[in-house]
Design a protein around this motif. Structure first.
Motif, PDB file in Angstrom:
ATOM      1  N   SER A 218      -3.865   9.808  -0.116  1.00 32.04           N
ATOM      2  CA  SER A 218      -3.690   8.806  -1.154  1.00 32.04           C
ATOM      3  C   SER A 218      -4.868   7.842  -1.150  1.00 32.04           C
ATOM      4  CB  SER A 218      -2.390   8.027  -0.917  1.00 32.04           C
ATOM      5  OG  SER A 218      -2.312   6.939  -1.807  1.00 32.04           O
TER       6      SER A 218
ATOM      7  N   ARG B 144       0.833  -1.209   0.000  1.00 28.35           N
ATOM      8  CA  ARG B 144       0.000   0.000   0.000  1.00 28.35           C
ATOM      9  C   ARG B 144       0.864   1.255   0.000  1.00 28.35           C
ATOM     10  NH1 ARG B 144      -2.504   0.774   5.572  1.00 28.35           N
ATOM     11  NH2 ARG B 144      -0.290   1.211   5.906  1.00 28.35           N
ATOM     12  N   ASN B 145       1.855   1.298   0.867  1.00 32.10           N
ATOM     13  CA  ASN B 145       2.691   2.493   0.965  1.00 32.10           C
ATOM     14  C   ASN B 145       3.537   2.697  -0.292  1.00 32.10           C
ATOM     15  OD1 ASN B 145       1.576   2.730   3.481  1.00 32.10           O
ATOM     16  ND2 ASN B 145       3.403   2.099   4.601  1.00 32.10           N
ATOM     17  N   ARG B 146       4.005   1.602  -0.889  1.00 33.17           N
ATOM     18  CA  ARG B 146       4.788   1.723  -2.118  1.00 33.17           C
ATOM     19  C   ARG B 146       3.925   2.273  -3.257  1.00 33.17           C
ATOM     20  NH1 ARG B 146       9.557  -0.957  -2.962  1.00 33.17           N
ATOM     21  NH2 ARG B 146       8.940  -1.377  -5.116  1.00 33.17           N
TER      22      ARG B 146
ATOM     23  N   ARG C   8       1.940   9.526  -5.547  1.00 26.37           N
ATOM     24  CA  ARG C   8       2.403  10.860  -5.158  1.00 26.37           C
ATOM     25  C   ARG C   8       3.519  11.333  -6.082  1.00 26.37           C
ATOM     26  NH1 ARG C   8       1.849   8.741   0.111  1.00 26.37           N
ATOM     27  NH2 ARG C   8       4.086   8.302   0.176  1.00 26.37           N
ATOM     28  N   ARG C   9       4.383  10.393  -6.457  1.00 23.18           N
ATOM     29  CA  ARG C   9       5.489  10.743  -7.331  1.00 23.18           C
ATOM     30  C   ARG C   9       4.990  11.188  -8.697  1.00 23.18           C
ATOM     31  NH1 ARG C   9       9.574   6.070  -7.524  1.00 23.18           N
ATOM     32  NH2 ARG C   9       8.025   5.258  -8.991  1.00 23.18           N
ATOM     33  N   SER C  10       3.845  10.666  -9.099  1.00 22.72           N
ATOM     34  CA  SER C  10       3.280  11.084 -10.382  1.00 22.72           C
ATOM     35  C   SER C  10       2.747  12.504 -10.308  1.00 22.72           C
ATOM     36  CB  SER C  10       2.153  10.134 -10.803  1.00 22.72           C
ATOM     37  OG  SER C  10       1.028  10.324  -9.965  1.00 22.72           O
TER      38      SER C  10
ATOM     39  N   GLU D 298       4.465  -0.546   9.719  1.00 26.18           N
ATOM     40  CA  GLU D 298       4.357   0.397   8.609  1.00 26.18           C
ATOM     41  C   GLU D 298       3.595   1.651   9.025  1.00 26.18           C
ATOM     42  OE1 GLU D 298       5.686   0.288   5.286  1.00 26.18           O
ATOM     43  OE2 GLU D 298       6.921  -1.030   6.489  1.00 26.18           O
TER      44      GLU D 298
ATOM     45  N   ALA E 138       1.152   4.009  -2.969  1.00 29.98           N
ATOM     46  CA  ALA E 138       0.798   5.394  -2.645  1.00 29.98           C
ATOM     47  C   ALA E 138       1.946   6.333  -3.003  1.00 29.98           C
ATOM     48  CB  ALA E 138       0.442   5.511  -1.164  1.00 29.98           C
ATOM     49  N   HIS E 139       3.178   5.885  -2.745  1.00 29.37           N
ATOM     50  CA  HIS E 139       4.337   6.696  -3.107  1.00 29.37           C
ATOM     51  C   HIS E 139       4.434   6.858  -4.620  1.00 29.37           C
ATOM     52  CE1 HIS E 139       8.344   8.403  -2.940  1.00 29.37           C
ATOM     53  NE2 HIS E 139       8.777   7.462  -3.765  1.00 29.37           N
ATOM     54  N   LEU E 140       4.113   5.805  -5.351  1.00 30.07           N
ATOM     55  CA  LEU E 140       4.127   5.879  -6.806  1.00 30.07           C
ATOM     56  C   LEU E 140       3.121   6.917  -7.305  1.00 30.07           C
ATOM     57  CD1 LEU E 140       5.051   4.774  -9.566  1.00 30.07           C
ATOM     58  CD2 LEU E 140       3.330   2.970  -9.319  1.00 30.07           C
TER      59      LEU E 140
ATOM     60  N   ASP F 250      -2.852  10.455   4.268  1.00 30.95           N
ATOM     61  CA  ASP F 250      -1.825  11.109   3.459  1.00 30.95           C
ATOM     62  C   ASP F 250      -2.370  11.577   2.111  1.00 30.95           C
ATOM     63  OD1 ASP F 250      -0.129   8.157   2.102  1.00 30.95           O
ATOM     64  OD2 ASP F 250      -2.242   8.702   2.243  1.00 30.95           O
TER      65      ASP F 250
END
Length: 757
Positions: free
Chosen positions: A441, A414-416, A422-424, A658, A418-420, A439
């Motif tokens: 997401s 989930r966190n990975r 956000r990075r977009s 996490e 979500a980071h993807l 956050d």
């Protein structure tokens, strides 16, 4: 056909004396006696990969009966939500008129029985393997594979309240009379409900309802209570053993058993009239029978309706027997999937809007967006790099105003993801939706979504309040979880199931994603985005059965040969503590060890003890744990949450998983928490780490399969070290040992609904 669990994560391949023994002689390394295998088995041997995740939380229902009432935990909330959904399913099925077609110191037997139950609960003893295929050489037994979880624990809500003291005392008396440990009383009351003492006295084989109890142990209990009335031909025994065998099959991944296999297993268990036993179980509603028409593989031309009607009686069928809970779940799943496939999705955004969104991306991401625009169910396959495509879909859908969410198997995934997102730079900027999660997401875990602890919540009709759900890690969906998801979707919603079909299957019964891919009932989008670098090249080759040597100029892949178990442990610790941080720049806290089993000289316990001594030495003052220890927490069967110990106090063991704060009561720590520097592949599935050390001791060869190697090697982002002691067994497993088949009915149930539409 085999119904043994698929892998050997709890096997102890190198344990002295661990070879499988004749019937009734297999024991665990912990010395749990009285748990021998019955006739027809080869011991709880090393083929139970999926069984590891279950024992971590297998006692979530039973142990909770002793814990007393308390504040509703995440696990209890999830289980309550699952039970509520199951009740909805069962009520809907009941509306159909047509039947489904097709305390004191113990010794002797009591000590043996208690040891067997506790061994299964704590993960020290494997679930029974009851239909094993012949092997060319003796197999080594698996002393402690964790039970493959039942995806929704039987009667789990009872865990939130202690059983009535009077009921427990009455059952204790019956147990004492039968020579069984009275500490099992709360579990029996939780399993049998009101009048448990009378039920147990009338049918002592009800003891088989308790996980870890085997038929030979229930036989001894029955003899003590019934005396001369007890015999192998007792119909109560036949019914109970039938149910037990079906439960074992479910733990091995099957949703039903073919009748010949079930009859053979009953005969091996000493049931003199297997046919009568199965018929009794069916008559009592403890099992269901199905007749599924076999596909015509002769290539003959299709017959007309009249011809088909005349020859229906001659059409070959396979007769299956299964437990009601999985039959209901599989039928409900088929109904839900057919509803998605046959209905027109809600029109959010015009066709031109969807086309513009597809044109803004390239390749298979555009194909995915176009498929979702007009279909209620879409499948997406690919490796880690392909996650960019569901991310592009989610961003596009939310930009069009859809309430779009993604759900992953675990919190690391989930966190990975979500980071993807956000990075977009897109997802968190959608107006009015950035505050839907802490956050901003729109990514949750499947368990949190179903429990109502994460995500959009539910509407007034009880359906999930969303328009599009993208489920990542789809191969980890068992039939019950998948049924809960599809039943929870509102009319007009879209569902995307995305995942890598080469990884290990779910720990629960079924092979939902694989069945859907084979059925071809909806659009399938295969990602053309390869995983990059030497690691991507290595794992991609494994997926097609090839273990290739890859160029790794940056030391992305390192092979460390070892000769014995002691050297394997030494080199593993050296890699985690020194070599990988120094040469690769990945600290020990970001390096994960993966090994085939929990037990043995190079299992997770041995490796975790060695790693704790170097990385976080301490006395283990709270159930063997100290602040700073790396752990894995299993709140319910089938879920493994990596984390760390924060502190311990009167409330229990405080964990951080996490970023989520968890408090485990003192009496539950032993069953729910393990050290987590080293995990099994099934515990690691759905997660990735910067560096991974895969440990393959020389005696773990029988634990290996292509899905296991693919999953373990594929957990590494930047660096993979392989502590290699299996020689040619590794390439042989990759080339010749695919996933074991599972018996399921989903394709048969789907076919008429899809074709009729």
């Amino acid at each position: 056909m085999s119904t043994e669990p698929e892998t050997t994560e709890d096997a102890e391949p190198g344990t002295p004396g661990a070879e499988s023994t004749p019937a009734g002689a297999a024991e665990t390394d912990s010395g749990a006696g009285g748990a021998g295998q019955g006739p027809g088995t080869e011991g709880a041997d090393a083929d139970a990969e999926g069984a590891d995740a279950s024992a971590e939380g297998a006692d979530a229902g039973a142990e909770g009966a002793e814990a007393g009432a308390g504040q509703v935990s995440e696990a209890e909330a999830e289980l309550r939500a699952q039970q509520a959904e199951r009740e909805r399913i069962e009520q809907r099925k009941a509306g159909k008129t047509a039947p489904i077609e097709s305390g004191t110191k113990l010794s002797g037997k009591a000590a043996d029985l208690l040891a067997a139950v506790r061994a299964v609960e704590s993960g020290e003893k494997p679930v029974a393997t009851v239909f094993e295929e012949p092997r060319p050489a003796p197999r080594r037994s698996a002393p402690e594979p964790q039970r493959r979880p039942q995806p929704v624990a039987p009667e789990p809500v009872a865990a939130s309240a202690a059983p009535a003291p009077g009921a427990v005392q009455a059952v204790r008396q019956v147990l004492v009379e039968g020579g069984a440990p009275e500490v099992l009383a709360p579990q029996i009351v939780a399993a049998l409900g009101e009048g448990a003492d009378e039920q147990l006295r009338a049918d002592p084989w009800q003891l088989l309802r308790i996980p870890g109890v085997r038929p030979e142990q229930a036989d001894g209990f029955a003899r003590a209570l019934l005396g001369a009335e007890c015999g192998p031909d007792d119909e109560r025994r036949g019914r109970a053993v039938t149910g037990w065998l079906l439960e074992q099959a479910a733990l091995a991944g099957h949703t039903a058993l073919e009748m010949p296999a079930l009859l053979a297993a009953l005969a091996q268990r000493g049931v003199p009239e297997p046919d009568s036993a199965v018929q009794d179980a069916i008559a009592e509603g403890e099992a269901l029978v199905f007749q599924d028409a076999l596909e015509d593989t002769t290539g003959a031309p299709a017959r007309s309706d009249e011809e088909g009607a005349e020859e229906d009686e001659e059409r070959p069928v396979r007769v299956l027997v299964g437990l009601e809970r999985y039959a209901l779940a599989e039928e409900s799943l088929a109904d839900g999937l057919a509803r998605l496939v046959n209905s027109v999705p809600k029109q959010d955004g015009s066709a031109e809007d969807w086309e513009r969104a597809a044109a803004a991306v390239q390749g298979s991401a555009a194909e995915l967006i176009r498929a979702v625009a007009g279909q209620g169910l879409v499948l997406h396959t690919g490796g880690e790099a392909s996650l960019a495509e569901p991310a592009a879909l989610l961003n596009a859908a939310r930009s069009l105003g859809l309430r779009a969410w993604a759900a992953t198997h675990g919190p690391i995934g989930r966190n990975r993801f979500a980071h993807l997102l956000r990075r977009s730079g897109q997802a968190a900027d959608v107006p009015g939706q950035a505050d839907e999660t802490p956050d901003g997401s729109p990514v949750v875990t499947v368990s949190g979504l179903l429990a109502g602890l994460e995500g959009p919540g539910r509407d007034t009709d009880g359906a999930l309040d969303l328009d599009l759900l993208v489920v990542l890690d789809a191969p980890q969906l068992d039939v019950e979880t998948a049924a809960l998801l599809t039943e929870s979707l509102p009319d007009g919603a879209r569902l995307v199931l995305a995942g890598d079909p080469a990884v290990l299957w779910s720990v629960g019964p079924g092979r939902v994603f694989a069945d859907l891919l084979a059925a071809r009932i909806c659009p399938q989008v295969a990602s053309r985005r390869p995983d990059p670098g030497p690691l991507g090249e290595l794992v991609s080759g494994i997926g097609i059965g090839e273990l290739n040597q890859v160029e790794a100029p940056g030391k992305e892949v390192v092979i460390v040969p070892v000769r014995d178990a002691g050297e394997a442990v030494h080199r593993t610790v050296q890699l985690v503590v020194d070599s990988v941080p120094r040469a690769i720049g990945v600290p020990a806290e970001d390096t994960q060890v993966i090994t085939p089993g929990h037990g043995g000289a190079v299992g997770t316990r041995a490796l975790n003890a060695a790693l704790k001594e170097r990385l976080n030495p301490g006395p283990g003052r709270f159930g063997g744990f100290d602040p700073g220890d790396r752990i894995v927490y299993s709140p319910v069967p089938g879920r493994a949450l990596p984390g760390r110990v924060v502190k311990a106090d009167a409330e229990g063991l405080h964990l951080s998983c996490e970023g989520e704060a968890v408090v485990v009561p003192k009496e539950r720590v032993e069953q729910l928490v393990r050290h987590g520097w080293a995990l099994t592949a099934h515990q690691a599935v759905g997660s990735r780490w910067p560096a991974v050390v895969v440990v393959l001791p020389g005696d773990a060869a029988q634990a290996l399969s292509r899905p296991w190697v693919y999953t373990a090697f594929g957990r590494a982002d930047r660096h993979l070290s392989v502590v290699h002691g299996v020689e040619q067994a590794l390439p042989r497993a990759v080339a010749e040992v695919p996933a074991k088949p599972r018996t399921t009915r989903l394709p048969v149930l789907l076919a008429p609904q899809i074709s009729a539409a």
